[in-house]
Design an enzyme around this catalytic site. Sequence first.
Site, PDB file in Angstrom:
ATOM      1  N   ALA A  64      -3.346  -3.800   7.120  1.00 50.74           N
ATOM      2  CA  ALA A  64      -3.311  -3.410   5.711  1.00 50.74           C
ATOM      3  C   ALA A  64      -2.154  -4.144   5.052  1.00 50.74           C
ATOM      4  CB  ALA A  64      -3.101  -1.899   5.620  1.00 50.74           C
ATOM      5  N   GLY A 103      -5.124  -2.397  10.387  1.00 49.68           N
ATOM      6  CA  GLY A 103      -6.391  -2.344   9.655  1.00 49.68           C
ATOM      7  C   GLY A 103      -7.308  -3.513   9.992  1.00 49.68           C
TER       8      GLY A 103
END
Length: 695
Positions: A64, A103
Amino acid sequence: MHSPAVSLEQRANIGLLTINNPPVNALSQAVRQGLLETLRKAISDKEIEAIVIQCSGKTFIAGADISEFGKPPMRPYLPDLLKELQNSSKPIVAALFGTVLGGGFETALSCHYRIALTGTKIGLPEVKLGLIPGAGGTQLLPRVCGIETALELITSGKHVTVESPQAKGVANKIIEADLLNHAISFAQQVAFHKPLVATPLLDVKMSASDKIIFDQYRAKLAKRSRGQLAPQRAIDSIENTLSLSFGQGLEKERAYFLECRESSQSGAMRHAFFAEKAAARVTHSPHVKKPKMIEKIAIIGAGTMGGGIAMSFVDSGFPVTLVETTTQNLERGLAGITQRYGKMVKGGRISQVQMNARLNLITTTCDYQDLSEIDLVVEAAFESMDVKRSIFSKLDTVCKPEAIIASNTSYLNIDEIAESTCRANQVLGMHFFSPANIMKLLEIVRCKETDEATLVSAVALAKRIGKISTVVGMCYGFVGNRMYSCYGREANLLLLEGATPSQIDKAMIAWGMAMGPLTVNDMSGIDIAYKARKENPDLPDDPLYFQAANLLVESGRLGQKTKAGFYQYDDFGIQSDDPVALALFRQEALSLEVPQREVSQESIQTRLIYALINEGSKILEEGIAQRSGDIDVIWLNGYGFPRYMGGPMFYADMLGLRSVLSTIQSLYDETGKDWWKPSELLIELAQTGKSFSDV
Ligand code: 3H9
């Protein structure tokens, strides 16, 4: 309109989604939005029968976008995007290379298939940011690699390669080269495989012992990650895979993730991440484009420090010439290095072959003439101005004109050392921390005359040997040890006021420090700083200043090496408060008219931590540190300051500088000691409602 961060093109019957978000293809809002739009388009396109997700640049998605965490959340959210990947009616193949993290790994696990280049690293490093995986990692990984691997990888945050046993099941195919073509032809092969099985539909892989493993991990992490929320929450979330459906587990995971994300611990650890990246940036003139090529290194002094420094270079493949005054010293130094590598082989950290290769990179000499081709010399000799000046002047005559000469001194004035050469512009400090081959921190000391090319070259070299470096200015003890002496000063004063060594150490460990200051002092030898103090005429002229330590040294108690220092040590090295030392402190307090009192844990913590903050502020004010984050980086990586507190300056910002100033002002008023005089910068920032991070 597609986001430029993600593009869709068709290759035969395959839809190719390419993410292009340098430097690490982090999942920023633009990438999430782009992925969602191109995915929907590819799914609805009748000519497309399977999808490949690839990345341009140096890596598949590395996580992320950490810089978004402190800001208001922006749609689409990653879990929603990954749900669409998992539910896709067309098979999706992820083409993995580089570092597939956080992520990014969750995205890969949400695809139906994964094809990877050899050497690709995977991991869920969220705990290192005070987080847990927040887009399904704790629910997906146990289904692909099993409970034990999930616990190990998620609670440690470590990366492993796709070929490692722990990553079994992650890649459907591992290839040597030509990733994109392989991924496309793989996608063509699986385009019509039915039924399409997404990871959430897989059973959790577990063995009979996995049910009890959770409590073992909880106990282990209570020690290893003392005081931290995220690793414990990660265990809770992984345990949920045993009792909850994928959807329910995901919901719980999200709640834990948000709890962690909002915590001050995560804020501090994210600050540490960015501060470490920023610390390696040096503001320099545009004329200096490239660092100098440094390939050959020499180390002067084969003692513990010199040996450790040599190891940190050969560990990264640099040939090193080790220099000593006598062959006996060289033999002793080399034996020490061999012994340290031997321990690493025994512990399974390196192989015998690696150990031999590293030792082969070390050449030894007692003749300075052998240094004529060296690019960088690091002097790690005895801490004496005369010794160092004589070494530097010899080096100056034998080294080639462009060679850089660095000193590893902890306290001495490098400007003065540089004067003994005709190349002061190529002299600087490289202050390693002990053990130098293990400790990541390197203070790079910019002296009065150091030129920018020299500085930039040292910073680039530090990165090549895996160090976290910060550039600091010249002053007694530089940043780290200068602040440490204020921290130690308070510990010493508290001993005279009636606190015991164990009380002080326990208070600081309870606060989160890795070790107590007096234990550290006993380990490193109380006489070292004592000698450094004696050589420095500028220290406070106060009879109480380090008087407890002075008394110990003058009565022959030098620390662990003499089995007595602040503590006493039995034959097994177990320490305890020593009535003899306590009596010594009491007597001294009486003669110096220091009143004895009950010292609380809180007051110990306040005195030591606020001493750090006030000195850190003075260091920033004087421009000795470039940024407040650099001071934090030094304390996090060199002195065991808890990462989840972000470093002394970040911690002060968290408290609010008005309140910090008021505490420091009270300590100044109560003690009347000059060293508690609030820093001008602190006063200014507090009055204008600013933080150290604004400087
Ligand atoms: C996560 O994924 C949470 C999810 O579970 C759930 C979400 C809902 N974001 O290190 P480098 C920047 S948490 C933003 O020098 P390297 C970095 O600041 C995330 N920026 O390169 C630097 O910028 P600058 C989990 C990032 O080749 C530049 O990239 N992922 C991010 O030595 C180059 O970095 C991680 O924790 C990011 N995620 O190493 C991975 N990553 O040039 C963290 C990097 O302006 N990153 N930047 O200074 C790393 O470990 C290393 O950067 C990596 C590359 C190994 C990828």
